[in-house]
Scaffold this motif. Structure first.
Motif, short mmCIF file in Angstrom:
data_model
loop_
_atom_site.label_atom_id
_atom_site.label_comp_id
_atom_site.label_asym_id
_atom_site.label_seq_id
_atom_site.Cartn_x
_atom_site.Cartn_y
_atom_site.Cartn_z
N MET A 97 0.83 -1.20 0.00
CA MET A 97 0.00 0.00 0.00
C MET A 97 0.86 1.25 0.00
SD MET A 97 -2.48 1.39 2.94
CE MET A 97 -1.11 2.22 3.67
N ASP A 98 0.67 2.12 -0.98
CA ASP A 98 1.39 3.38 -1.03
C ASP A 98 0.49 4.58 -0.77
OD1 ASP A 98 3.73 2.08 -1.70
OD2 ASP A 98 3.35 2.25 -3.85
N GLU A 99 -0.81 4.41 -1.07
CA GLU A 99 -1.76 5.52 -0.93
C GLU A 99 -3.04 5.05 -0.26
OE1 GLU A 99 -0.90 8.41 -4.73
OE2 GLU A 99 -2.66 7.15 -4.74
N VAL A 100 -3.74 5.99 0.36
CA VAL A 100 -5.07 5.74 0.91
C VAL A 100 -5.93 6.95 0.55
CG1 VAL A 100 -4.20 4.37 2.84
CG2 VAL A 100 -4.57 6.81 3.14
N ALA A 101 -7.24 6.79 0.74
CA ALA A 101 -8.16 7.91 0.54
C ALA A 101 -8.73 8.31 1.89
CB ALA A 101 -9.29 7.50 -0.40
N VAL A 102 -8.81 9.61 2.13
CA VAL A 102 -9.44 10.11 3.34
C VAL A 102 -10.94 10.08 3.10
CG1 VAL A 102 -9.75 12.11 4.83
CG2 VAL A 102 -7.47 11.54 3.97
N SER A 103 -11.65 9.22 3.82
CA SER A 103 -13.09 9.07 3.62
C SER A 103 -13.89 10.14 4.34
CB SER A 103 -13.56 7.71 4.15
OG SER A 103 -12.90 6.68 3.51
N ARG A 104 -13.56 10.31 5.64
CA ARG A 104 -14.40 11.21 6.44
C ARG A 104 -13.65 11.63 7.68
NH1 ARG A 104 -19.28 10.12 10.19
NH2 ARG A 104 -18.39 8.04 10.32
N TRP A 105 -13.65 12.92 7.96
CA TRP A 105 -13.13 13.42 9.22
C TRP A 105 -14.21 13.31 10.29
CZ3 TRP A 105 -8.28 14.18 10.40
CH2 TRP A 105 -7.37 14.37 9.36
N ALA A 146 -8.18 1.95 2.30
CA ALA A 146 -7.01 1.38 1.62
C ALA A 146 -7.44 0.07 1.02
CB ALA A 146 -5.89 1.14 2.62
N ALA A 147 -7.20 -0.10 -0.28
CA ALA A 147 -7.62 -1.31 -0.99
C ALA A 147 -9.11 -1.55 -0.75
CB ALA A 147 -6.77 -2.50 -0.61
N LYS A 148 -9.45 -2.61 -0.03
CA LYS A 148 -10.86 -2.93 0.19
C LYS A 148 -11.29 -2.74 1.63
CE LYS A 148 -10.68 -6.22 -3.52
NZ LYS A 148 -10.68 -7.62 -3.92
N ALA A 149 -10.47 -2.11 2.46
CA ALA A 149 -10.78 -1.96 3.87
C ALA A 149 -10.84 -0.48 4.27
CB ALA A 149 -9.73 -2.66 4.71
N THR A 150 -11.72 -0.19 5.22
CA THR A 150 -11.80 1.14 5.82
C THR A 150 -11.29 1.03 7.24
OG1 THR A 150 -13.70 1.72 4.46
CG2 THR A 150 -13.35 3.02 6.45
N SER A 151 -10.44 1.98 7.63
CA SER A 151 -9.88 1.99 8.98
C SER A 151 -10.08 3.36 9.60
CB SER A 151 -8.37 1.72 8.93
OG SER A 151 -8.08 0.51 8.31
N GLU A 152 -10.11 3.37 10.92
CA GLU A 152 -10.16 4.63 11.66
C GLU A 152 -8.80 4.89 12.26
OE1 GLU A 152 -14.80 4.81 13.14
OE2 GLU A 152 -13.28 4.19 14.55
N LEU A 153 -8.31 6.12 12.11
CA LEU A 153 -7.07 6.51 12.79
C LEU A 153 -7.46 7.23 14.07
CD1 LEU A 153 -4.89 7.76 9.82
CD2 LEU A 153 -5.10 5.46 10.78
N VAL A 202 -3.91 10.32 -0.42
CA VAL A 202 -2.70 10.72 0.28
C VAL A 202 -1.73 9.55 0.35
CG1 VAL A 202 -3.79 12.54 1.64
CG2 VAL A 202 -3.80 10.20 2.48
N GLU A 203 -0.46 9.87 0.47
CA GLU A 203 0.58 8.86 0.52
C GLU A 203 0.91 8.48 1.96
OE1 GLU A 203 3.96 10.25 -1.62
OE2 GLU A 203 2.86 10.41 -3.50
#
Length: 83
Positions: free
Chosen positions: A17-25, A44-51, A70-71
């Motif tokens: 994984m090099d990039e992800v998309a910011v889904s929602r703040w 990222a890919a097929k999974a959504t994660s919370e930071l 974002v990278e």
């Protein structure tokens, strides 16, 4: 005593994984957070994660808009740690 800003960066979630998309703040600038509170959803890919918030404090800046790509290692947000 003034505390330093604490960054939140895109973590490495997988070796391919090099990039992800910011889904929602889940927070806005000025919100108080506790360490471990979810602050942003990323895809990222097929999974959504919370930071999670890295410290107890206040969100001082959000550097990436929702739906942005974002990278890994890119700065997402900054927090002022509560002393």
């Amino acid at each position: 005593m003034e505390s330093a800003l604490v960054p939140l960066v895109v973590p490495l979630l997988g070796t391919a994984m090099d990039e992800v998309a910011v889904s929602r703040w889940l927070v806005t600038v000025g919100d108080a957070v506790r360490r471990g509170d979810p602050v942003v959803e990323i895809e990222a890919a097929k999974a959504t994660s919370e930071l999670e918030a890295p410290v107890d404090g206040v969100v001082t800046a959000i550097h990436v808009a929702e739906d942005a790509e974002v990278e890994v290692g890119q700065l997402l947000a900054e927090f002022q740690e509560r002393s």
